[in-house]
Write a protein that holds these residues in place. Sequence first.
Motif, mmCIF file in Angstrom:
data_model
loop_
_atom_site.group_PDB
_atom_site.id
_atom_site.type_symbol
_atom_site.label_atom_id
_atom_site.label_comp_id
_atom_site.label_asym_id
_atom_site.label_seq_id
_atom_site.Cartn_x
_atom_site.Cartn_y
_atom_site.Cartn_z
ATOM 1 N N SER A 94 50.106 42.583 45.609
ATOM 2 C CA SER A 94 50.183 41.117 45.463
ATOM 3 C C SER A 94 51.440 40.570 46.129
ATOM 4 N N VAL A 121 48.794 47.182 42.119
ATOM 5 C CA VAL A 121 48.411 45.772 42.200
ATOM 6 C C VAL A 121 49.617 44.851 42.333
ATOM 7 N N ILE A 160 44.717 47.248 47.855
ATOM 8 C CA ILE A 160 44.919 47.312 46.404
ATOM 9 C C ILE A 160 43.738 48.026 45.759
ATOM 10 N N GLY A 196 46.702 39.487 41.633
ATOM 11 C CA GLY A 196 46.334 39.834 42.996
ATOM 12 C C GLY A 196 45.333 38.850 43.593
ATOM 13 N N LYS A 248 48.362 51.002 46.665
ATOM 14 C CA LYS A 248 47.239 50.621 45.794
ATOM 15 C C LYS A 248 47.695 49.923 44.518
ATOM 16 N N LYS A 256 42.614 48.260 42.397
ATOM 17 C CA LYS A 256 41.852 47.369 41.523
ATOM 18 C C LYS A 256 42.645 46.082 41.348
ATOM 19 N N PRO A 257 42.348 45.066 42.156
ATOM 20 C CA PRO A 257 43.119 43.816 42.050
ATOM 21 C C PRO A 257 42.979 43.204 40.658
ATOM 22 N N ASP A 258 44.084 42.715 40.122
ATOM 23 C CA ASP A 258 44.035 42.011 38.843
ATOM 24 C C ASP A 258 44.076 40.510 39.099
#
Length: 891
Positions: A687, A683, A709, A716, A681, A711-713
């Motif tokens: 990525s 990020v 993932i 990502g 998980k 919480k993709p940033d």
Amino acid sequence: MSFIAIQTIVNKTLLSPRRLVSSVATVDNVSNFSFTKIETFAPFNPVRLLNDFVKLGNFSLRNTKVLHAKFLRVTPRIDIYVSNSLLHCYSKSNAMDHALKLFDTILNPNVISWNTIITGFNNNFLHLDSLRIFCWMHYLGFKPNEVTCGSVLSACAAIQATMFGKQVYSLAVRNGFFDNGYVRTVMIDLFAKDSKFLDALRVFHDVDCANVVCWNAIVSAAVTNGEYLMALDLFNRMCSKFLEPNSFTFSSVLTACSALQDLEFGKSVQGRVIKCGGGDVFVETALVSLYAKCGDMDEAVKIFFQMPIRNVVSWTVIMSGFVQNNDYLMVIKIFEDLRKIGEEINSYTVTTLLRACANPGMRKEATQLHSWILKAGFSSQAEVVAALIIMYSKIGAIDLSLMVFREMDNHRNLSSWTAMILSLAKNNDKEEASDLFRKMLREKMEPDSVCTSTLLSLTDCITFGRQIHCYTLKTELIFNVSVGSSLFTMYSKCGHLKEAFQVFENMPEKDNVSWTLMISCFSEHGFAREAIQLFREMLFEECVPDGTSLSAVLTACYALPSIQLGREIHGYSIRVGLSENVSFGSSLVTMYSKCGNLALARRVFETLPQKDDIVCSSLVSGYAQQKCIKEALLLFRSLLVAGLAIDPFSISSILGGIALLKRPAIGTQIHALIVKVGLEKDVSVGSSLVMVYSRCGSIEDCCKAFGQIGKPDLIGWTSMIVSYAQHGKGAEALCAYELMKKEGFKPDPVTFVGVLSACSHNGLVDEAYFHLNSMVEDYGIQPGCRHYACLVDLLGRCGKLKEAEELINHMPIEPDALIWGTLLAACKVHGDIELGKLAARKVMELNPGDTGAYVSLSNICADMGLWEEVLNVRSLMKEAGVTKESGWSFL
């Protein structure tokens, strides 16, 4: 003392009853008092009467008034000795208004009278009144003595009136009291409380002192001001003068040892304590604290249970020790024992217990403790409420933190507001923290430096940041080092480096942290040379850098890159004894790796006495970034065998190297390891996995890795957009771009490269121009060569070579070899030999060693049957020393 007891003392000594004549000594309900009639009277002895009264020790206002009345019955004119004694009794009775009235009736007060009234005000915490009386005394021409000066200086220390205290000390020196131990001790204490340790040290060194109290004062001053090494040095000097330390000395020195975690020196002090016959409860408590802070809880517990007397401080210290050593269950057990024996529990004990329960695994105990706090009545104490708020935030229950805060309603104070803002900051709730800060101001509550610094660390809005800047100027918080550092960091984070540096330059005081932060700001914004110059200025200002400061400078060294400067920093670290520091060693490994010298990086790695997961990850990353994938994998394997923790940074670095190899089997094995350790998980890891699967040609696995993932940033999302673009899925890439914007992420230049690449691979000319304009107008990002290369590639794919040439000629920036190379590739596809020659010449001028340009031009000429031109191109290749590498394949 009861009224009857005083009646008996006085009746035994009075000659005859007299009428009460002073309103000062009026007793309430006089009609209720009756004096026993005595047939035979003993001679009146005021000294004996006062001594008997003092021996009984009950200095109530009523009893003092009765005593005063009895003296007035004997004679309306009381001598100076009796008056001074009565002043002392009124002071002890906490009746300074009556004492002052009595003082006004003394016709010729002597220095003892003045000292008594000044000391009385001090003892009743009326320090400003004490200073006023002294000024009155000085104005009337009375000459103070040592006691006067000491008492007034004590009042100055209590209210931190340093300037007035200096004037009083000057008067004491002029009158010859500079060598008086009491005066010097109080002056040292005054400077210590005002954080002026050097001034305190000067006062101490004015006279060669053999007074243990003075030595205790200066040692305590050193500890109070964080000069722990100086405290130990002073203690050694004190012992060398054959002065016998007492329990106060031992407590202060042990506190310094605890702060420095110097267990060896602490043990030597403990030996001296035993030699002197053992210590009291304060010394033994300090010993418990020493062993607890040094991690030796077994010895701390042993000393604790051997203590003949234990108070609430002792219990709190041992609980705090277990908190520091993460043994939270033991803290609960000790607290239960504390309750069983009926020992007093104070707010410090409760806050220590709350720190123990600030753990996600102790949510049940946290709620039970909250219930007990409400039942025991500690919920009205500000420090307990603040600790409750922070405890709930640390266990992930920010809603309960808000509930506790709101329940306080009108009883909120600065500590509770600050705790709530700190909790919101920990949960990265910027909007709620900002709203709470505004509400705090509306309710006339003045945020302190901690609160303001915390909010500034969250702020990424330049407008709101400037408003806080104005507030700090108005309230003079700008002069606080932590606030100033947070302020210029905020400006830097918002992209206003010039304003950040202005704030830094205007700071009246700069500590090690502020210098380090400003150096980091320069490095992060690409001003590596300025960062190094600032480091030189730091050394010139005689600010001694620590490992963090040197790590920040090393970041600038590999940003240049300059291995020579890096070596100079390395040499400096050896000279100041920081070369074996693990965190700094990690920075050294990274610097040498990024500067391309993996041999030195490995040598530094091997010489470190301790290796943690961070330094291992640094070297793994170094090998991966220099494409030494085999070495990176071997080191990563040894990290796993050694049982060191695997962090996202090292895994991301390994995945980056695997992506270059295009070996999906290894990538799958690493993916399995990632799932096993629970990092899927993360990020950065997710990525990197997307990038690996994209390079290996599996867009389905890219989507799966992206879906894992948490919480993709921005990185990502960008990785996913670029992956879709590389696999010719332009519609999916643009859809991902729109979803990213809905999630509140602002695209960066790399994101737009992916978007334009997606348009290029799918022939979306109009969409490409739309996103290029949006990039400038909506996000203020100026297109670079890679963005224009995508557009040239798009026009080339569509056969619009002239339009592509026109775009290149009218670009606001100089086209590089990538752009001309892209046009050259398009010319080869469409057989445009003239434009191809132009593009090839431009590439050769900008990058003479580019083999691809020669080969592409040669192929264009060959396709058109221009074999003479082919031979000319081959001749140019030989002249330039360029050779074509042989093709190879996995098949």
